[in-house]
Design a protein around this motif. Structure first.
Motif, short mmCIF file in Angstrom:
data_model
loop_
_atom_site.label_atom_id
_atom_site.label_comp_id
_atom_site.label_asym_id
_atom_site.label_seq_id
_atom_site.Cartn_x
_atom_site.Cartn_y
_atom_site.Cartn_z
N GLY A 159 -1.13 -13.53 -5.85
CA GLY A 159 -1.98 -13.95 -4.75
C GLY A 159 -2.55 -15.14 -4.39
O GLY A 159 -2.40 -16.09 -5.54
N ILE A 160 -3.42 -15.46 -3.85
CA ILE A 160 -4.20 -16.47 -3.59
C ILE A 160 -5.16 -16.74 -4.68
O ILE A 160 -5.84 -17.82 -5.30
N LYS A 161 -5.68 -15.40 -5.01
CA LYS A 161 -6.80 -15.24 -6.04
C LYS A 161 -6.16 -13.87 -6.75
O LYS A 161 -6.08 -12.83 -6.29
N GLY A 162 -5.73 -14.18 -8.12
CA GLY A 162 -5.17 -12.84 -8.88
C GLY A 162 -3.91 -12.35 -8.34
O GLY A 162 -2.94 -13.46 -8.05
N THR A 163 -3.79 -11.00 -8.13
CA THR A 163 -2.56 -10.65 -7.45
C THR A 163 -2.96 -10.18 -5.85
O THR A 163 -4.18 -10.41 -5.62
N ALA A 164 -1.83 -9.92 -5.07
CA ALA A 164 -1.88 -9.49 -3.86
C ALA A 164 -1.18 -8.24 -3.52
O ALA A 164 -0.33 -7.82 -4.33
N LEU A 165 -1.53 -7.60 -2.31
CA LEU A 165 -0.37 -6.56 -1.73
C LEU A 165 0.74 -7.08 -1.53
O LEU A 165 1.13 -8.15 -0.82
N LYS A 166 1.91 -6.34 -2.00
CA LYS A 166 3.15 -7.02 -1.56
C LYS A 166 3.93 -5.81 -0.68
O LYS A 166 3.99 -5.01 -1.16
N GLY A 167 4.12 -6.28 0.42
CA GLY A 167 4.90 -5.38 1.41
C GLY A 167 6.27 -5.41 1.20
O GLY A 167 6.85 -6.05 0.47
N ALA A 168 7.05 -4.61 2.05
CA ALA A 168 8.29 -4.36 2.06
C ALA A 168 8.66 -3.55 3.29
O ALA A 168 7.94 -3.24 4.04
N ASP A 169 10.15 -3.60 3.66
CA ASP A 169 10.50 -2.92 4.80
C ASP A 169 10.14 -1.44 4.74
O ASP A 169 10.41 -0.69 3.61
N SER A 193 8.00 -4.41 13.20
CA SER A 193 8.59 -4.68 11.80
C SER A 193 7.33 -4.32 10.87
O SER A 193 6.40 -3.78 11.15
N TYR A 194 7.75 -4.95 9.69
CA TYR A 194 6.84 -4.58 8.58
C TYR A 194 6.47 -6.07 7.75
O TYR A 194 7.47 -6.76 7.72
N LEU A 195 5.21 -6.04 7.11
CA LEU A 195 4.93 -7.41 6.28
C LEU A 195 5.81 -7.09 5.08
O LEU A 195 5.72 -5.95 4.18
N THR A 196 6.70 -8.36 4.65
CA THR A 196 7.44 -8.15 3.62
C THR A 196 6.84 -9.32 2.57
O THR A 196 7.35 -9.06 1.20
N GLY A 197 5.94 -9.99 2.89
CA GLY A 197 5.22 -11.01 1.86
C GLY A 197 3.84 -10.38 1.30
O GLY A 197 3.83 -9.14 1.29
N GLY A 198 3.00 -11.27 0.87
CA GLY A 198 1.62 -10.86 0.44
C GLY A 198 0.74 -10.77 1.46
O GLY A 198 0.66 -11.52 2.49
N LEU A 199 -0.30 -10.11 1.13
CA LEU A 199 -1.77 -9.93 1.82
C LEU A 199 -2.77 -9.79 0.84
O LEU A 199 -2.64 -9.24 -0.22
#
Length: 275
Positions: A79-89, A243-249
């Motif tokens: 992530g931008i700090k530590g880890t991030a939520l990773k989306g997918a289809d 659609s769906y977020l496939t990157g990071g949030l």
């Protein structure tokens, strides 16, 4: 052994002893803490007004309420700090908000996203659902019409006073890199939109006043309220243009007031530096 040689050995022993007792001088330890706008950490920005915060550091838990999201196929990434939520289809996360969110009268939302270009439909980043409406009470998403270098950002807020649409904002060079988006409402008549901590738009509405969300349901991270299974609204099911977020949030924050522009700028700069 002569006196000069004995003195040399004594001096060598003293030097060795001294070097073993003292740490190497570290100039960085004497540097003043990074301060932006009077803050040294993002957590110092309006802490009394923070009603929800997802750092997504290996967890889907809101750090304020200590309540976790229900995971539907998401994972974690850098992530931008530590880890991030990773989306997918077909993947998303759902959160059941308390009254600190559903009862908001004014707000600020900031979040970081790192996503490839959306070519399969709109990509919702965050939604506070409305169980009896096609669109949610709050929607932040990438609209259709993107290019290799341009995203089309769109936002929507609804309450008992009516609906407000914000956008379409053409945002350059955001694909594949971390970008911060923010939205605020002052509880009276003014919305502000931010990209990377800078205000890009102000929209004044008539007949505004304090928010009162209608039929608030769950919050969604990573898709629209009608793309979940089952749909979170009785008014729509999955759409072929969504659609769906496939990157990071990452670093999703919700405040119960409209932050000052300087506060938003400091918050984003500090998070961008890992603070």
């Amino acid at each position: 052994m002569n006196f000069r040689y004995q003195s040399y050995l004594l001096l060598a022993a003293i030097t060795l002893f001294a070097s073993s007792c003292y740490k190497k001088f570290d100039a960085d330890s004497y540097k003043p803490a990074l301060s932006i706008g009077g803050y040294t950490s993002a957590s110092e920005v309006a802490p009394g007004n923070l009603v929800a915060y997802w750092g997504f550091n290996g967890s889907l838990t809101d750090s304020v309420s200590k309540t976790s999201c229900d995971n539907h196929g998401t994972s974690f990434t850098t992530g931008i700090k530590g880890t991030a939520l990773k989306g997918a289809d077909k993947a998303y996360a759902l959160f059941t908000p308390g009254t600190s969110i559903t009862g908001l009268k004014a707000f600020t939302i900031t979040l970081w996203v790192n996503n490839p270009q959306n070519t399969a439909g709109i990509v919702q980043l965050l939604s506070l659902s409305n169980t009896k409406s096609f669109w949610g009470n709050i929607d932040i998403f990438f609209e259709n019409g993107s290019t290799d270098t341009k995203a089309v950002l769109k936002m929507h807020v609804a309450s008992s006073h009516g609906e407000t649409w914000l956008g379409n904002y053409e945002v350059q060079n955001v694909w594949g890199k971390w970008t911060n988006f923010g939205l605020s409402y002052n509880g009276v008549d003014s919305f502000k939109v931010y990209v990377n901590g800078l205000r890009i738009a102000t929209q004044v509405v008539t007949g505004g006043g304090p928010l009162q969300f209608l039929n608030p349901g769950k919050m969604v991270f990573g898709t629209s309220q009608f793309q979940t299974v089952p749909s979170l609204t009785s008014e729509a099911t999955a759409q072929d243009w969504a659609s769906y977020l496939t990157g990071g949030l990452d670093e999703v924050r919700i405040y119960n007031k409209a932050l000052e522009e300087a506060e938003v700028g400091a918050l984003v700069k500090l998070e961008g530096r890992g603070k």
